[in-house]
Design an enzyme around this catalytic site. Structure first.
Site, PDB file in Angstrom:
ATOM      1  N   ARG A  71      12.504   7.635   3.581  1.00  0.00           N
ATOM      2  CA  ARG A  71      11.263   7.445   4.346  1.00  0.00           C
ATOM      3  C   ARG A  71      11.469   7.641   5.859  1.00  0.00           C
ATOM      4  NH1 ARG A  71       9.870   7.308  -0.174  1.00  0.00           N
ATOM      5  NH2 ARG A  71       8.173   6.125  -1.103  1.00  0.00           N
ATOM      6  N   SER A  92       2.781   1.400  -0.181  1.00  0.00           N
ATOM      7  CA  SER A  92       3.830   0.422   0.125  1.00  0.00           C
ATOM      8  C   SER A  92       3.735   0.048   1.594  1.00  0.00           C
ATOM      9  CB  SER A  92       5.216   1.019  -0.117  1.00  0.00           C
ATOM     10  OG  SER A  92       5.412   1.261  -1.482  1.00  0.00           O
ATOM     11  N   GLU A 122       6.842  -0.053   6.463  1.00  0.00           N
ATOM     12  CA  GLU A 122       6.839   1.388   6.240  1.00  0.00           C
ATOM     13  C   GLU A 122       5.633   1.992   6.941  1.00  0.00           C
ATOM     14  OE1 GLU A 122       5.017   4.059   3.844  1.00  0.00           O
ATOM     15  OE2 GLU A 122       6.472   3.777   2.216  1.00  0.00           O
TER      16      GLU A 122
HETATM   17  N1  EPU Z   1       8.467  -4.906  -9.604  1.00  0.00           N
HETATM   18  C1  EPU Z   1       8.268  -6.239  -9.866  1.00  0.00           C
HETATM   19  N2  EPU Z   1       6.986  -6.692  -9.882  1.00  0.00           N
HETATM   20  C2  EPU Z   1       5.920  -5.868  -9.682  1.00  0.00           C
HETATM   21  C3  EPU Z   1       6.133  -4.494  -9.426  1.00  0.00           C
HETATM   22  C4  EPU Z   1       7.421  -4.046  -9.381  1.00  0.00           C
HETATM   23  O1  EPU Z   1       9.194  -6.999 -10.046  1.00  0.00           O
HETATM   24  O2  EPU Z   1       4.807  -6.376  -9.727  1.00  0.00           O
HETATM   25  C5  EPU Z   1       9.865  -4.426  -9.600  1.00  0.00           C
HETATM   26  C6  EPU Z   1      10.232  -3.851 -10.938  1.00  0.00           C
HETATM   27  O3  EPU Z   1      11.557  -4.198 -11.210  1.00  0.00           O
HETATM   28  C7  EPU Z   1      10.128  -2.358 -10.702  1.00  0.00           C
HETATM   29  C8  EPU Z   1      10.597  -2.257  -9.268  1.00  0.00           C
HETATM   30  O4  EPU Z   1      10.017  -3.407  -8.631  1.00  0.00           O
HETATM   31  O5  EPU Z   1      10.955  -1.656 -11.567  1.00  0.00           O
HETATM   32  C9  EPU Z   1      10.189  -0.997  -8.552  1.00  0.00           C
HETATM   33  O6  EPU Z   1       8.766  -0.837  -8.529  1.00  0.00           O
HETATM   34  P1  EPU Z   1       8.113   0.611  -8.323  1.00  0.00           P
HETATM   35  O7  EPU Z   1       8.536   1.530  -9.395  1.00  0.00           O
HETATM   36  O8  EPU Z   1       6.647   0.432  -8.129  1.00  0.00           O
HETATM   37  O9  EPU Z   1       8.789   1.159  -6.993  1.00  0.00           O
HETATM   38  P2  EPU Z   1       8.954   0.556  -5.523  1.00  0.00           P
HETATM   39  O10 EPU Z   1      10.383   0.614  -5.145  1.00  0.00           O
HETATM   40  O11 EPU Z   1       8.302  -0.791  -5.403  1.00  0.00           O
HETATM   41  C10 EPU Z   1       8.776   2.866  -4.354  1.00  0.00           C
HETATM   42  C11 EPU Z   1       8.061   3.518  -3.211  1.00  0.00           C
HETATM   43  C12 EPU Z   1       6.653   3.943  -3.610  1.00  0.00           C
HETATM   44  C13 EPU Z   1       6.731   4.857  -4.817  1.00  0.00           C
HETATM   45  C14 EPU Z   1       7.476   4.132  -5.953  1.00  0.00           C
HETATM   46  C15 EPU Z   1       7.688   5.008  -7.159  1.00  0.00           C
HETATM   47  C16 EPU Z   1       8.979   2.572  -1.156  1.00  0.00           C
HETATM   48  C17 EPU Z   1       8.725   1.715   0.043  1.00  0.00           C
HETATM   49  N3  EPU Z   1       7.994   2.635  -2.053  1.00  0.00           N
HETATM   50  O12 EPU Z   1       8.132   1.635  -4.639  1.00  0.00           O
HETATM   51  O13 EPU Z   1       6.132   4.691  -2.513  1.00  0.00           O
HETATM   52  O14 EPU Z   1       5.443   5.232  -5.260  1.00  0.00           O
HETATM   53  O15 EPU Z   1       8.774   3.734  -5.473  1.00  0.00           O
HETATM   54  O16 EPU Z   1       8.660   5.961  -6.884  1.00  0.00           O
HETATM   55  O17 EPU Z   1      10.043   3.181  -1.255  1.00  0.00           O
HETATM   56  C18 EPU Z   1       4.899   4.437  -0.456  1.00  0.00           C
HETATM   57  O18 EPU Z   1       5.894   4.800   0.130  1.00  0.00           O
HETATM   58  O19 EPU Z   1       3.826   4.145   0.142  1.00  0.00           O
HETATM   59  C19 EPU Z   1       4.931   4.316  -1.901  1.00  0.00           C
HETATM   60  C20 EPU Z   1       3.904   3.858  -2.583  1.00  0.00           C
END
Ligand code: EPU
Length: 328
Positions: free
Chosen positions: A160, A227, A323
């Site tokens: 990012r 995010s 972010e």
């Molecule tokens: N999780 C929980 N509870 C929840 C949701 C998620 O515990 O309610 C845990 C789960 O273990 C899940 C993990 O968090 O496996 C990761 O969640 P997710 O797949 O949604 O990914 P993220 O790391 O939270 C990142 C990016 C998103 C992108 C997703 C999918 C960042 C800051 N965010 O989120 O990007 O869509 O991965 O690749 O890196 C953005 O940058 O605006 C954005 C939305």
């Protein structure tokens, strides 16, 4: 090109919050962009570049300088390469690639914002990042008025981030070229997409859009900027100590350390889903996301973010970073 005064910015952002721009101009080409910069210099106005407004929190008091909305459009195709103007919608470009049967952008379906903003934070989702397909981009250097081309490895891409994010205001991205593949294969590296190996491009796009619809607020009902925080990257020592306390905490090795899942920490470790101040709250289905009700103020989002940062610092000993670009 007309400079307008006192233009509300909330409708131009996906949070739909914040006040007005003192001065506002839409630019459709590089000449207009240069002219806007001249005006800002002669009147000593601070500049805010605006694309799709999807990663931005504007202050309730508005912005006292000149907002330049980048509306440089046009998409060209050259074999498996797509070249798009900075003002084009990112998702329209992804849709076009999918329709042309070009692989590489499909996992990045549904991300709001513009082509010109995408490289600034090296957008990423579902195992793909912009840096995997970006071949080059052209940008105006505002310090000398020259246009230069940056090839991929000159852009300083990281999680990012990029050279353009690290030097805010220095370069204005004009257009970007993506090197795609005619005979690609599904990128099934992310846990939510493990079963896509037999799907075609259109089906993968539909699947990504469906997952996103589950995880993000419906923009027709509520504001959001996706995010709100970055997933923290910590030292192996800090990660190991947290793993002792929270054996299920997802951790990933990345350049520079260990990336922790902040959504997991906010949800499981701190039980903060739904935490709210005024009209702003941590989204129930993805607590890394802040949702803003139609009654919310930018100040609510800002105060909630401060509260979450403090709680994470005090209870987990980690410093988290936004972010979203905060202009409060
Ligand atoms: N999780 C929980 N509870 C929840 C949701 C998620 O515990 O309610 C845990 C789960 O273990 C899940 C993990 O968090 O496996 C990761 O969640 P997710 O797949 O949604 O990914 P993220 O790391 O939270 C990142 C990016 C998103 C992108 C997703 C999918 C960042 C800051 N965010 O989120 O990007 O869509 O991965 O690749 O890196 C953005 O940058 O605006 C954005 C939305």
């Amino acid at each position: 090109m007309t400079i307008e005064k006192n233009i509300p910015l909330a409708p131009l952002t996906t949070f739909r919050l914040g006040g007005a721009a003192r001065y506002f101009v839409r630019v459709k080409n590089i000449d207009e962009l240069r002219e806007a910069f001249e005006i800002s210099k002669s009147r000593n106005l601070e500049i805010l570049l605006l694309g799709g407004g999807s990663n931005l929190l504007i202050d309730d008091a508005g912005f006292g300088g000149l907002v330049i909305k980048i509306e440089i459009t046009g998409v060209e195709q050259d074999g498996a390469r797509l070249i798009a103007g900075a003002g084009e919608s990112w998702d329209a470009l992804v849709k076009r690639a999918v329709e042309e049967n070009l692989w590489g952008l499909e996992n990045l379906s549904g991300i709001p914002g513009t082509v010109g903003a995408a490289p600034v934070q090296n957008i990423g989702a579902y195992g793909a990042e912009l840096k995997d397909t970006l071949e080059w981009l052209e940008a105006l250097d505002t310090t000398n008025g020259e246009v230069s081309r940056f090839i991929n490895n000159e852009c300083g891409f990281g999680y990012r981030t990029s050279l353009f994010k690290k030097n805010p205001g220095r370069h204005v991205i004009l257009r970007a070229a993506f090197n795609l593949k005619k005979d690609g294969k599904p990128n099934d590296s992310y846990k939510d997409l493990v079963d896509i190996s037999r799907l075609n491009l259109g089906e993968i796009r539909a699947k990504v859009l469906a997952i996103r619809a589950q995880k993000f607020p419906d923009l027709a009902q509520e504001g959001t900027a996706g995010s709100f925080f970055l997933n923290p990257v910590v030292t192996p020592q800090v990660a190991a100590a947290l793993a002792q306390r929270y054996p299920d905490l997802p951790q990933f090795e990345v350049e520079g350390g260990i990336k922790l899942s902040l959504a997991w920490l906010l949800d499981i470790a701190l039980n903060l889903k739904g935490a709210s101040i005024g009209g702003a709250r941590l989204f129930e289905r993805q607590p890394l996301v802040i949702a803003a009700s139609p009654e919310a103020r930018a100040g609510d989002v800002y105060a909630l973010a401060q509260k979450i940062k403090k709680e994470v610092r005090e209870k987990l000993g980690i410093e988290i970073e936004e972010e979203v670009r905060i202009l409060c």
